[in-house]
Design a protein around this motif. Structure first.
Motif, PDB file in Angstrom:
ATOM      1  N   THR A  32       0.834  -1.211   0.000  1.00  0.00           N
ATOM      2  CA  THR A  32       0.000   0.000   0.000  1.00  0.00           C
ATOM      3  C   THR A  32       0.861   1.249   0.000  1.00  0.00           C
ATOM      4  O   THR A  32       0.603   2.216  -0.721  1.00  0.00           O
ATOM      5  CB  THR A  32      -0.920   0.005   1.222  1.00  0.00           C
ATOM      6  OG1 THR A  32      -1.673  -1.193   1.247  1.00  0.00           O
ATOM      7  CG2 THR A  32      -1.855   1.194   1.189  1.00  0.00           C
ATOM      8  N   SER A  41      -5.497   9.114  -2.726  1.00  0.00           N
ATOM      9  CA  SER A  41      -4.668   8.254  -1.876  1.00  0.00           C
ATOM     10  C   SER A  41      -5.339   7.846  -0.571  1.00  0.00           C
ATOM     11  O   SER A  41      -5.113   6.735  -0.074  1.00  0.00           O
ATOM     12  CB  SER A  41      -3.342   8.953  -1.569  1.00  0.00           C
ATOM     13  OG  SER A  41      -3.557  10.180  -0.905  1.00  0.00           O
ATOM     14  N   PRO A  65      -8.577   7.045   0.214  1.00  0.00           N
ATOM     15  CA  PRO A  65      -9.395   5.822   0.133  1.00  0.00           C
ATOM     16  C   PRO A  65      -8.565   4.555   0.019  1.00  0.00           C
ATOM     17  O   PRO A  65      -8.952   3.508   0.546  1.00  0.00           O
ATOM     18  CB  PRO A  65     -10.235   6.055  -1.136  1.00  0.00           C
ATOM     19  CG  PRO A  65     -10.281   7.522  -1.306  1.00  0.00           C
ATOM     20  CD  PRO A  65      -8.953   8.008  -0.828  1.00  0.00           C
ATOM     21  N   LEU A  66      -7.437   4.641  -0.670  1.00  0.00           N
ATOM     22  CA  LEU A  66      -6.568   3.481  -0.784  1.00  0.00           C
ATOM     23  C   LEU A  66      -6.025   3.071   0.583  1.00  0.00           C
ATOM     24  O   LEU A  66      -5.989   1.890   0.929  1.00  0.00           O
ATOM     25  CB  LEU A  66      -5.411   3.791  -1.740  1.00  0.00           C
ATOM     26  CG  LEU A  66      -4.383   2.682  -1.914  1.00  0.00           C
ATOM     27  CD1 LEU A  66      -5.018   1.483  -2.591  1.00  0.00           C
ATOM     28  CD2 LEU A  66      -3.196   3.177  -2.722  1.00  0.00           C
ATOM     29  N   TYR A 112      -7.417   3.657   3.442  1.00  0.00           N
ATOM     30  CA  TYR A 112      -8.534   3.109   4.222  1.00  0.00           C
ATOM     31  C   TYR A 112      -8.808   1.660   3.820  1.00  0.00           C
ATOM     32  O   TYR A 112      -9.017   0.784   4.674  1.00  0.00           O
ATOM     33  CB  TYR A 112      -9.777   3.964   3.986  1.00  0.00           C
ATOM     34  CG  TYR A 112     -11.027   3.416   4.622  1.00  0.00           C
ATOM     35  CD1 TYR A 112     -11.239   3.539   5.997  1.00  0.00           C
ATOM     36  CD2 TYR A 112     -11.996   2.777   3.850  1.00  0.00           C
ATOM     37  CE1 TYR A 112     -12.391   3.032   6.591  1.00  0.00           C
ATOM     38  CE2 TYR A 112     -13.146   2.270   4.425  1.00  0.00           C
ATOM     39  CZ  TYR A 112     -13.339   2.396   5.798  1.00  0.00           C
ATOM     40  OH  TYR A 112     -14.470   1.884   6.374  1.00  0.00           O
ATOM     41  N   LEU A 113      -8.799   1.387   2.511  1.00  0.00           N
ATOM     42  CA  LEU A 113      -9.029   0.026   2.036  1.00  0.00           C
ATOM     43  C   LEU A 113      -7.947  -0.917   2.542  1.00  0.00           C
ATOM     44  O   LEU A 113      -8.241  -2.049   2.962  1.00  0.00           O
ATOM     45  CB  LEU A 113      -9.058   0.017   0.503  1.00  0.00           C
ATOM     46  CG  LEU A 113      -9.197  -1.359  -0.160  1.00  0.00           C
ATOM     47  CD1 LEU A 113     -10.511  -2.015   0.233  1.00  0.00           C
ATOM     48  CD2 LEU A 113      -9.097  -1.220  -1.683  1.00  0.00           C
ATOM     49  N   ALA A 114      -6.703  -0.459   2.529  1.00  0.00           N
ATOM     50  CA  ALA A 114      -5.610  -1.308   3.005  1.00  0.00           C
ATOM     51  C   ALA A 114      -5.768  -1.637   4.489  1.00  0.00           C
ATOM     52  O   ALA A 114      -5.524  -2.768   4.918  1.00  0.00           O
ATOM     53  CB  ALA A 114      -4.271  -0.608   2.754  1.00  0.00           C
ATOM     54  N   ARG A 115      -6.175  -0.653   5.287  1.00  0.00           N
ATOM     55  CA  ARG A 115      -6.364  -0.915   6.720  1.00  0.00           C
ATOM     56  C   ARG A 115      -7.488  -1.923   6.952  1.00  0.00           C
ATOM     57  O   ARG A 115      -7.384  -2.791   7.829  1.00  0.00           O
ATOM     58  CB  ARG A 115      -6.654   0.396   7.454  1.00  0.00           C
ATOM     59  CG  ARG A 115      -5.446   1.301   7.587  1.00  0.00           C
ATOM     60  CD  ARG A 115      -5.706   2.443   8.561  1.00  0.00           C
ATOM     61  NE  ARG A 115      -6.770   3.329   8.070  1.00  0.00           N
ATOM     62  CZ  ARG A 115      -6.550   4.374   7.273  1.00  0.00           C
ATOM     63  NH1 ARG A 115      -5.314   4.655   6.881  1.00  0.00           N
ATOM     64  NH2 ARG A 115      -7.554   5.148   6.887  1.00  0.00           N
ATOM     65  N   ARG A 116      -8.558  -1.823   6.155  1.00  0.00           N
ATOM     66  CA  ARG A 116      -9.654  -2.783   6.291  1.00  0.00           C
ATOM     67  C   ARG A 116      -9.195  -4.198   5.929  1.00  0.00           C
ATOM     68  O   ARG A 116      -9.557  -5.178   6.604  1.00  0.00           O
ATOM     69  CB  ARG A 116     -10.822  -2.364   5.396  1.00  0.00           C
ATOM     70  CG  ARG A 116     -11.547  -1.103   5.839  1.00  0.00           C
ATOM     71  CD  ARG A 116     -12.224  -1.320   7.185  1.00  0.00           C
ATOM     72  NE  ARG A 116     -13.185  -2.421   7.156  1.00  0.00           N
ATOM     73  CZ  ARG A 116     -14.465  -2.297   6.818  1.00  0.00           C
ATOM     74  NH1 ARG A 116     -14.938  -1.094   6.485  1.00  0.00           N
ATOM     75  NH2 ARG A 116     -15.264  -3.340   6.807  1.00  0.00           N
ATOM     76  N   LEU A 117      -8.399  -4.290   4.874  1.00  0.00           N
ATOM     77  CA  LEU A 117      -7.899  -5.604   4.481  1.00  0.00           C
ATOM     78  C   LEU A 117      -6.957  -6.175   5.533  1.00  0.00           C
ATOM     79  O   LEU A 117      -6.977  -7.382   5.820  1.00  0.00           O
ATOM     80  CB  LEU A 117      -7.185  -5.504   3.133  1.00  0.00           C
ATOM     81  CG  LEU A 117      -8.075  -5.208   1.909  1.00  0.00           C
ATOM     82  CD1 LEU A 117      -7.223  -5.023   0.663  1.00  0.00           C
ATOM     83  CD2 LEU A 117      -9.077  -6.337   1.699  1.00  0.00           C
ATOM     84  N   GLU A 118      -6.125  -5.310   6.118  1.00  0.00           N
ATOM     85  CA  GLU A 118      -5.225  -5.767   7.173  1.00  0.00           C
ATOM     86  C   GLU A 118      -6.015  -6.309   8.360  1.00  0.00           C
ATOM     87  O   GLU A 118      -5.676  -7.350   8.942  1.00  0.00           O
ATOM     88  CB  GLU A 118      -4.314  -4.626   7.621  1.00  0.00           C
ATOM     89  CG  GLU A 118      -3.210  -4.274   6.629  1.00  0.00           C
ATOM     90  CD  GLU A 118      -2.310  -3.180   7.151  1.00  0.00           C
ATOM     91  OE1 GLU A 118      -1.696  -3.362   8.215  1.00  0.00           O
ATOM     92  OE2 GLU A 118      -2.238  -2.119   6.504  1.00  0.00           O
ATOM     93  N   ARG A 134      -8.996  -7.525   8.304  1.00  0.00           N
ATOM     94  CA  ARG A 134      -9.721  -8.730   7.919  1.00  0.00           C
ATOM     95  C   ARG A 134      -8.817  -9.942   7.843  1.00  0.00           C
ATOM     96  O   ARG A 134      -9.210 -11.053   8.209  1.00  0.00           O
ATOM     97  CB  ARG A 134     -10.402  -8.490   6.574  1.00  0.00           C
ATOM     98  CG  ARG A 134     -11.213  -9.672   6.064  1.00  0.00           C
ATOM     99  CD  ARG A 134     -11.898  -9.319   4.764  1.00  0.00           C
ATOM    100  NE  ARG A 134     -12.644 -10.442   4.236  1.00  0.00           N
ATOM    101  CZ  ARG A 134     -13.320 -10.429   3.082  1.00  0.00           C
ATOM    102  NH1 ARG A 134     -13.334  -9.310   2.357  1.00  0.00           N
ATOM    103  NH2 ARG A 134     -13.974 -11.488   2.659  1.00  0.00           N
TER     104      ARG A 134
END
Length: 515
Positions: free
Chosen positions: A446, A496, A498-499, A501-507, A509
């Protein structure tokens, strides 16, 4: 007595210091590809030559000061003048309304014509901008010529291509990457001498002027420069300078006659020192009143911002698409390189290691130049494809190191267990090692993507007009970086954040249990 002598020496030094400082006249220009304006002397690169160099020396001499050159990128000259980095700036600087509004600008000292250059074989086919419908036409960004091409995009359907220098537009014309170049006659004449197979139509698309700029509060210095230039017009000094550099013509005689007889007051929009309307694109020879460009108009800042917003959004979309595509290429290649370095034989590992070290050890800008310009004699890649390959190949080296370290971080006991269970090497990689390595690699991946998003600004050197390049053009045309810079920063953040934020959600999960 000794103490008094020390005090006298100190006082003398203190008095001499400001006097010495006043003897220096700092002047700004761009020596990169700057002949015949400003360039390094081929016989002695430590010295500068060019007609703007001689004019700067003339001004300094008349002011009783010593000229001191400051290298500034051409597109940053206005902002450097405002900051006070130098006292006067001259490097083929065009007289445009935005510049005259935001800076103290001198009377013009040279009149030029915007002309169209094409390949010699196309001289009968492409006589005007109207003939270039659907074709790519190049110029230098942030100039009058660029504004002409933007108008021609709307009226004639051409594609305007912006460059950061005035050398590569002509070399790309020779290579067939563009079908025409619009720049002033001084640059066109130089290009004709450097490149074979080109032809410049003599008809003018517009007429403009070169000026000297200084900070907006330096009106007294500007007035002194005006007087020096007028005197040099009267006594033939400027004529001698321009004849020495083979750029003198009768246009200058007419310009000087008007300026010498004009009142000694700062130029206004109605005086010969300003622009006006450019000649109609595609109709060479329509010059209007001699020495002027007609009326460009000076819309307010709010109107300019609204007019540039669509261009900024389009440029942001280009940045986003380029970044995603380059990152996808970098991830795919990075996985292959990392796998080869972990599982390959000694020869394969050595080759892949060399690739990684070369790509990480050399500047990405150099790699972009090699791909786009260096390989042009073998393969002529479109600018967007060259930018995609350059960024993707560079970041693949960094990604491969992330994946390799993540693969090697998986506990060896799990690999041994997979072998005992009868898993093949590929099954072990796909089912055991890769999923755990991906969790470890997600955060640095990320981070790399955000870095790639910002590094995409470098591709403007290959004529790709992405967000930063469009912002630079915007700032040049309105004469300020404040509003364009804020809009650019907001757009980068909008891409940048939103990217992240998406990475933190994936981490969250995919985070491995800790107990």
């Amino acid at each position: 007595m000794r103490t008094r002598l020390y005090l006298l020496v100190l006082l003398a030094l203190a008095a001499a210091a400001p006097l010495g400082a006043q003897q220096i006249l700092r002047w700004g220009g761009d020596a990169e590809g700057g002949a015949p304006f400003v360039e390094a002397d081929p016989r002695d690169p430590s010295k500068l030559v060019g007609f703007d160099v001689e004019i700067a020396e003339l001004i300094a001499s008349k002011l009783g000061r010593t000229p001191q050159f400051l290298q500034v990128q051409f597109t940053s000259l206005d902002q450097s003048a405002k900051r006070g980095d130098f006292e006067i700036g001259l490097s083929g600087i065009e007289d445009i309304p935005a510049r005259r509004q935001s800076l103290a600008a001198s009377i013009p000292y040279y009149e030029f014509r915007e002309v169209l250059t094409v390949r010699d074989g196309d001289r009968g086919r492409y006589r005007s901008l109207a003939d270039l419908k659907g074709r790519r036409v190049a110029t230098l960004g942030g100039t009058m010529a660029y504004d002409l091409l933007l108008d021609a995009e709307r009226t004639h359907g051409i594609t305007a291509v912006s460059y950061d220098d005035d050398v590569h537009p002509y070399s790309d014309l020779v290579l067939g990457r563009v079908d025409g170049v619009v720049l002033d006659n001084v640059l066109a004449d130089r290009a004709m001498r450097r490149n074979t197979g080109l032809f410049t139509h003599p008809g003018a698309l517009a007429v403009g002027h070169y000026i000297v700029i200084t900070a907006p509060e330096n009106t007294a210095l500007r007035d002194q420069v005006d007087r020096i230039l007028r005197d040099a017009m009267k006594d033939g000094t400027l004529e001698a300078v321009f004849k020495k550099w083979n750029v003198w013509n009768e246009d200058q005689s007419e310009l000087y006659a008007r300026l010498v007889n004009a009142p000694s007051t700062p130029s206004t929009p109605s005086t010969p020192g300003t622009l006006g309307t450019p000649g109609t694109p595609g109709t060479p020879g329509t010059l209007g009143t001699p020495g002027t460009l007609g009326t460009l108009g000076t819309p307010g800042t709010g109107e300019k911002v609204r007019s540039y917003l669509p261009s900024l959004f389009r440029a942001a979309l280009i940045t986003l698409v380029l970044s995603f595509a380059a990152m996808a290429l970098a991830v795919a290649l990075g996985v292959l390189i990392a796998t080869g370095r972990v599982y390959g034989d000694r020869f394969s590992r050595s080759l892949l290691t060399i690739y990684v070290e070369v790509m990480r050890g050399t500047p990405v800008l150099l790699q972009l130049f090699v791909i786009y310009y260096g390989l042009a004699s073998m393969i002529r890649l479109p600018a967007f494809i060259a930018a995609l390959l350059g960024l993707g190949l560079n970041y693949a080296a960094y990604e491969s190191e992330i994946y390799r370290s993540a693969l090697e971080a998986v506990p060896r006991g799990q690999l041994d267990a997979a072998r005992i269970l009868g898993f093949t090497r590929m099954q072990t990689l796909r089912l055991v090692r890769a999923p755990q390595a991906f969790r470890l690699a997600l955060a640095p991946m990320t981070n790399d993507f955000v870095a790639l998003l910002k590094d995409s600004s470098l591709v403007s050197m290959l004529t790709v007009v992405e967000l930063t390049k469009q912002t630079q053009i915007f700032a040049t045309n309105i004469g300020s970086w404040v509003i364009p810079g804020l809009l650019c920063a907001l757009l980068y953040l909008a891409m940048s954040l939103p990217l992240g934020y998406l990475a933190r959600r994936l981490e969250e999960r995919w985070r491995m249990p800790t107990v």
